[in-house]
Design a protein around this motif. Structure first.
Motif, mmCIF file in Angstrom:
data_model
loop_
_atom_site.group_PDB
_atom_site.id
_atom_site.type_symbol
_atom_site.label_atom_id
_atom_site.label_comp_id
_atom_site.label_asym_id
_atom_site.label_seq_id
_atom_site.Cartn_x
_atom_site.Cartn_y
_atom_site.Cartn_z
ATOM 1 N N ASP A 19 7.750 10.826 -2.754
ATOM 2 C CA ASP A 19 6.374 10.323 -2.644
ATOM 3 C C ASP A 19 6.212 9.514 -1.361
ATOM 4 O O ASP A 19 5.182 9.609 -0.686
ATOM 5 C CB ASP A 19 6.012 9.448 -3.845
ATOM 6 C CG ASP A 19 5.943 10.216 -5.157
ATOM 7 O OD1 ASP A 19 5.747 11.450 -5.113
ATOM 8 O OD2 ASP A 19 6.092 9.568 -6.218
ATOM 9 N N GLN A 76 0.822 -1.210 0.000
ATOM 10 C CA GLN A 76 0.000 0.000 0.000
ATOM 11 C C GLN A 76 0.857 1.262 0.000
ATOM 12 O O GLN A 76 0.522 2.248 -0.663
ATOM 13 C CB GLN A 76 -0.936 0.016 1.219
ATOM 14 C CG GLN A 76 -2.006 -1.041 1.194
ATOM 15 C CD GLN A 76 -3.041 -0.764 0.132
ATOM 16 O OE1 GLN A 76 -3.314 0.375 -0.220
ATOM 17 N NE2 GLN A 76 -3.618 -1.816 -0.408
ATOM 18 N N ASN A 119 2.598 1.605 -3.461
ATOM 19 C CA ASN A 119 1.635 1.771 -4.554
ATOM 20 C C ASN A 119 1.577 3.228 -5.025
ATOM 21 O O ASN A 119 1.407 4.139 -4.234
ATOM 22 C CB ASN A 119 0.247 1.306 -4.104
ATOM 23 C CG ASN A 119 -0.766 1.341 -5.210
ATOM 24 O OD1 ASN A 119 -0.421 1.171 -6.379
ATOM 25 N ND2 ASN A 119 -2.005 1.566 -4.848
ATOM 26 N N SER A 120 1.725 3.443 -6.290
ATOM 27 C CA SER A 120 1.653 4.732 -6.984
ATOM 28 C C SER A 120 2.803 5.686 -6.653
ATOM 29 O O SER A 120 2.745 6.855 -7.027
ATOM 30 C CB SER A 120 0.302 5.431 -6.752
ATOM 31 O OG SER A 120 0.234 6.003 -5.461
ATOM 32 N N CYS A 121 3.822 5.214 -5.972
ATOM 33 C CA CYS A 121 4.984 6.073 -5.678
ATOM 34 C C CYS A 121 6.052 5.879 -6.749
ATOM 35 O O CYS A 121 6.386 4.751 -7.117
ATOM 36 C CB CYS A 121 5.565 5.739 -4.309
ATOM 37 S SG CYS A 121 4.498 6.208 -2.947
ATOM 38 N N THR A 122 6.585 6.982 -7.234
ATOM 39 C CA THR A 122 7.635 6.917 -8.254
ATOM 40 C C THR A 122 8.956 7.496 -7.769
ATOM 41 O O THR A 122 9.967 7.352 -8.457
ATOM 42 C CB THR A 122 7.186 7.667 -9.523
ATOM 43 O OG1 THR A 122 6.888 9.025 -9.179
ATOM 44 C CG2 THR A 122 5.964 7.007 -10.149
ATOM 45 N N LYS A 173 3.850 10.196 1.970
ATOM 46 C CA LYS A 173 2.966 9.208 2.592
ATOM 47 C C LYS A 173 3.277 9.050 4.079
ATOM 48 O O LYS A 173 2.379 8.858 4.883
ATOM 49 C CB LYS A 173 3.070 7.859 1.871
ATOM 50 C CG LYS A 173 2.311 7.843 0.555
ATOM 51 C CD LYS A 173 2.170 6.437 0.005
ATOM 52 C CE LYS A 173 1.265 6.446 -1.214
ATOM 53 N NZ LYS A 173 0.993 5.087 -1.712
#
Length: 171
Positions: free
Chosen positions: A138, A128, A131-134, A142
């Protein structure tokens, strides 16, 4: 018979133990030996939360953990209804050791995003977080949002030192 049949399945036994712990905690909060006091909570209590529950509060763990926390929080809010923030009967907290574990988790997530480590898909919270972290920033965002969600949920860092001789720390 059912328990014996799943005794060799570690995952099912862990789930059963978590359910048992949740029920015991719920019953402990509801219990009162004095029938005239049912429905009221007189003493103050600090519940120290495990890392898995903290991740659930932040939205980084399984639905089961989130449901456990939501159920517990419902009763805590009911007990604390009408109390000022400073006078709450039940407060939620976590140890410094949990904070170190959480920070280490986010540091591992940064290494995964950088390509220096691999994601273990069995780790729900890590999946989780990543997820979606580049980028590592990022992950930092979070982490900040995670600690903000704990604060918003009135979960604080428990700062008492249990390893000193202060009489307040006696069991």
């Amino acid at each position: 018979e059912f328990i014996l049949s799943i005794a060799s399945n570690e995952e099912q036994m862990e789930t059963l133990n978590q359910i048992k712990e949740g029920i015991l905690l719920y019953e402990g909060i509801r219990y009162s030996s004095n029938l005239s006091e049912i429905g009221s909570w007189k003493s103050k209590l600090v519940l120290l939360l495990d890392t898995e529950i903290l991740f659930a509060i932040g939205g980084y763990n399984s639905v089961m953990y989130q449901d456990q926390y939501n159920e517990l929080n419902k009763y805590i809010r009911e007990i604390n209804r009408g109390c000022t923030s400073a006078n709450k009967k039940i407060k939620l907290a976590y140890f410094f050791e949990n904070k170190k574990e959480i920070d280490s988790y986010f540091e591992s997530a940064e290494r995964i995003v950088r390509g220096q480590d691999f994601l273990d898909l069995t780790k729900e919270a890590m999946s989780q977080i990543v997820n979606s972290c580049t980028s590592p920033s990022d992950i930092q965002n979070k982490r900040t949002l995670f600690y903000q969600s704990l604060k918003k949920s009135d979960v604080y860092l428990y700062e008492k030192d249990f390893y000193n001789s202060d009489p307040e720390n006696a069991a």
